[in-house]
Design a protein around this motif. Structure first.
Motif, PDB file in Angstrom:
ATOM      1  N   THR A 123       0.847  -1.187   0.000  1.00  0.00           N
ATOM      2  CA  THR A 123       0.000   0.000   0.000  1.00  0.00           C
ATOM      3  C   THR A 123       0.892   1.250   0.000  1.00  0.00           C
ATOM      4  O   THR A 123       2.083   1.171   0.340  1.00  0.00           O
ATOM      5  N   PRO A 124       0.338   2.407  -0.351  1.00  0.00           N
ATOM      6  CA  PRO A 124       1.135   3.649  -0.344  1.00  0.00           C
ATOM      7  C   PRO A 124       1.761   3.981   1.001  1.00  0.00           C
ATOM      8  O   PRO A 124       2.720   4.759   1.055  1.00  0.00           O
ATOM      9  N   TRP A 125       1.250   3.397   2.084  1.00  0.00           N
ATOM     10  CA  TRP A 125       1.867   3.630   3.393  1.00  0.00           C
ATOM     11  C   TRP A 125       3.337   3.216   3.411  1.00  0.00           C
ATOM     12  O   TRP A 125       4.128   3.744   4.204  1.00  0.00           O
ATOM     13  N   ALA A 126       3.711   2.269   2.554  1.00  0.00           N
ATOM     14  CA  ALA A 126       5.093   1.802   2.507  1.00  0.00           C
ATOM     15  C   ALA A 126       6.052   2.904   2.062  1.00  0.00           C
ATOM     16  O   ALA A 126       7.258   2.824   2.326  1.00  0.00           O
ATOM     17  N   LEU A 127       5.519   3.926   1.408  1.00  0.00           N
ATOM     18  CA  LEU A 127       6.369   5.027   0.944  1.00  0.00           C
ATOM     19  C   LEU A 127       6.917   5.860   2.101  1.00  0.00           C
ATOM     20  O   LEU A 127       7.723   6.775   1.884  1.00  0.00           O
ATOM     21  N   LEU A 128       6.505   5.537   3.313  1.00  0.00           N
ATOM     22  CA  LEU A 128       7.104   6.179   4.492  1.00  0.00           C
ATOM     23  C   LEU A 128       8.618   5.983   4.529  1.00  0.00           C
ATOM     24  O   LEU A 128       9.340   6.780   5.129  1.00  0.00           O
ATOM     25  N   VAL A 129       9.109   4.927   3.879  1.00  0.00           N
ATOM     26  CA  VAL A 129      10.554   4.666   3.883  1.00  0.00           C
ATOM     27  C   VAL A 129      11.329   5.822   3.265  1.00  0.00           C
ATOM     28  O   VAL A 129      12.515   6.016   3.564  1.00  0.00           O
ATOM     29  N   LEU A 130      10.695   6.597   2.409  1.00  0.00           N
ATOM     30  CA  LEU A 130      11.373   7.721   1.752  1.00  0.00           C
ATOM     31  C   LEU A 130      11.816   8.780   2.756  1.00  0.00           C
ATOM     32  O   LEU A 130      12.714   9.578   2.465  1.00  0.00           O
ATOM     33  N   LEU A 131      11.200   8.774   3.942  1.00  0.00           N
ATOM     34  CA  LEU A 131      11.594   9.731   4.981  1.00  0.00           C
ATOM     35  C   LEU A 131      13.010   9.476   5.494  1.00  0.00           C
ATOM     36  O   LEU A 131      13.604  10.348   6.133  1.00  0.00           O
ATOM     37  N   SER A 132      13.548   8.294   5.216  1.00  0.00           N
ATOM     38  CA  SER A 132      14.894   7.956   5.697  1.00  0.00           C
ATOM     39  C   SER A 132      15.974   8.255   4.668  1.00  0.00           C
ATOM     40  O   SER A 132      17.150   7.964   4.902  1.00  0.00           O
ATOM     41  N   ALA A 133      15.621   8.861   3.541  1.00  0.00           N
ATOM     42  CA  ALA A 133      16.545   8.997   2.414  1.00  0.00           C
ATOM     43  C   ALA A 133      17.771   9.866   2.707  1.00  0.00           C
ATOM     44  O   ALA A 133      18.806   9.731   2.057  1.00  0.00           O
ATOM     45  N   LYS A 134      17.670  10.753   3.684  1.00  0.00           N
ATOM     46  CA  LYS A 134      18.812  11.638   3.971  1.00  0.00           C
ATOM     47  C   LYS A 134      20.017  10.867   4.496  1.00  0.00           C
ATOM     48  O   LYS A 134      21.171  11.235   4.214  1.00  0.00           O
ATOM     49  N   LYS A 135      19.775   9.808   5.254  1.00  0.00           N
ATOM     50  CA  LYS A 135      20.880   9.056   5.843  1.00  0.00           C
ATOM     51  C   LYS A 135      21.811   8.452   4.785  1.00  0.00           C
ATOM     52  O   LYS A 135      23.040   8.613   4.868  1.00  0.00           O
ATOM     53  N   PRO A 136      21.300   7.725   3.793  1.00  0.00           N
ATOM     54  CA  PRO A 136      22.217   7.183   2.785  1.00  0.00           C
ATOM     55  C   PRO A 136      22.911   8.259   1.965  1.00  0.00           C
ATOM     56  O   PRO A 136      24.069   8.075   1.553  1.00  0.00           O
ATOM     57  N   ILE A 137      22.226   9.384   1.726  1.00  0.00           N
ATOM     58  CA  ILE A 137      22.862  10.484   0.994  1.00  0.00           C
ATOM     59  C   ILE A 137      24.061  11.006   1.773  1.00  0.00           C
ATOM     60  O   ILE A 137      25.150  11.222   1.220  1.00  0.00           O
ATOM     61  N   ASP A 138      23.870  11.194   3.079  1.00  0.00           N
ATOM     62  CA  ASP A 138      24.973  11.663   3.932  1.00  0.00           C
ATOM     63  C   ASP A 138      26.115  10.654   3.956  1.00  0.00           C
ATOM     64  O   ASP A 138      27.299  11.036   3.969  1.00  0.00           O
ATOM     65  N   SER A 139      25.772   9.369   3.959  1.00  0.00           N
ATOM     66  CA  SER A 139      26.792   8.323   3.975  1.00  0.00           C
ATOM     67  C   SER A 139      27.662   8.386   2.725  1.00  0.00           C
ATOM     68  O   SER A 139      28.900   8.385   2.813  1.00  0.00           O
ATOM     69  N   ILE A 140      27.043   8.466   1.575  1.00  0.00           N
ATOM     70  CA  ILE A 140      27.793   8.489   0.315  1.00  0.00           C
ATOM     71  C   ILE A 140      28.629   9.759   0.207  1.00  0.00           C
ATOM     72  O   ILE A 140      29.796   9.727  -0.211  1.00  0.00           O
ATOM     73  N   LYS A 141      28.062  10.890   0.601  1.00  0.00           N
ATOM     74  CA  LYS A 141      28.810  12.149   0.557  1.00  0.00           C
ATOM     75  C   LYS A 141      30.089  12.063   1.388  1.00  0.00           C
ATOM     76  O   LYS A 141      31.159  12.517   0.959  1.00  0.00           O
ATOM     77  N   LEU A 142      29.976  11.489   2.575  1.00  0.00           N
ATOM     78  CA  LEU A 142      31.137  11.400   3.455  1.00  0.00           C
ATOM     79  C   LEU A 142      32.165  10.418   2.923  1.00  0.00           C
ATOM     80  O   LEU A 142      33.371  10.681   2.973  1.00  0.00           O
TER      81      LEU A 142
END
Length: 305
Positions: A248-267
């Motif tokens: 269901t669209p509720w699963a799209l809540l995972v997108l709220l965590s997207a900043k963490k992997p971005i920060d990981s790759i940047k570092l």
């Protein structure tokens, strides 16, 4: 010979010995597998089985970390200058035999919990559980340690990610469905990402120690690119499952965590020294945890609402 620092027998040392930041890799899949069972099967949850599975998984993860501690010391990969929370033997004077005995003790408790789970569900799980425990030992033990090969990410992801989810799902529903397999794929990828980020940090030391990890074979730049691909695929996978109606669209809540992997790759792109990239490893582990929790919340919301 490496100089051993004065032994510290405080609780903090023993807590660090379990490598608590990795325990979410066993906790989150159990929660997620149970949530999938509730959302798909629409039955009540057997909380006795849930907690038995949860504790057993965390004990096996902690024991695996201790095997890693033991064999890294035996193979000379850990010293007082090692980065990270490993190296308890060389830093705090904890006896290698003690660590091995605690790890085996954890395995023993996990086996007792496994007997309860099998008695309540299926004795076929005995074989599955023994294979998981064997892999936990062989990850750094045995003549050909999995962690020292290019397959560490694949094996850890398959067992600690997808495997645990499917077992947790099975003990609640008595079956394994295609939807359960599909929903478990991102967890498998993100657990592998935790291992890959660790290997990226340790690429210099592991090379000197004779390891042949994927990060070493493909080179640091390509390894970080693969890590980024792991993250991207995990998020896209959920979006596709929602689009196809498996979630269901509720699963799209995972997108709220997207900043963490971005920060990981940047570092990882900006820094290379082990101490400097430690936060990137933390971000990667947090991605797995938060992603899994948000997905579980989305599944529970789809059930209750």
């Amino acid at each position: 010979m490496t100089k051993v620092v004065e032994a510290d027998k405080g609780f903090k040392v023993w807590w660090h010995l379990t490598r608590p930041h990795t325990l979410t890799a066993s906790f989150v899949p159990v929660l997620l597998g149970t949530s999938i069972a509730l959302a798909i099967d629409h039955e009540t949850i057997h909380f006795g089985l849930f907690f038995a599975m949860l504790i057993a998984s965390m004990l096996i993860q902690a024991a695996t970390n201790m095997f890693n501690e033991y064999y890294d010391y035996k193979l000379g990969l850990d010293n007082e200058n090692s980065v990270g929370i490993g190296g308890t033997i060389v830093r705090h004077g904890v006896a290698p035999k003690t660590i091995m005995m605690i790890a085996l003790g954890f395995y023993g408790i996990a086996m007792l919990l496994g007997v309860y789970i099998c008695a309540m569900t299926s004795w076929w799980l005995v074989a599955v559980g023994l294979v998981c425990m064997l892999i936990g030992y062989l990850y750094t033990g045995g003549p050909y340690p999995i962690a020292y090969s290019p397959f560490g990410e694949l094996v850890s992801g398959a067992v600690m990610g997808m495997g645990i989810i499917l077992i947790a799902f099975y003990i609640q529903t008595g079956e394994v469905t295609l939807d359960a397999v599909l929903i478990s794929v991102p967890s498998m990828i993100l657990v592998g990402a935790i291992m890959l980020s660790n290997n990226i940090r340790d690429i210099v030391g592991d090379t000197e120690g004779g390891r042949k990890t994927m990060a070493i074979l493909v080179g640091r730049y390509n390894a970080v690119t693969i890590l980024a691909a792991f993250f991207v695929v995990s998020y896209i996978w959920i979006v596709v499952l929602v689009f196809l109606g498996h979630l269901t669209p509720w699963a799209l809540l995972v997108l709220l965590s997207a900043k963490k992997p971005i920060d990981s790759i940047k570092l990882f792109r900006a820094k290379e020294k082990p101490l400097e990239v430690m936060p990137a490893m933390k971000f990667t582990a947090q991605t797995n945890t938060i992603f899994g929790f948000l997905l579980a919340i989305g599944l529970l919301l789809s059930y209750f609402l």
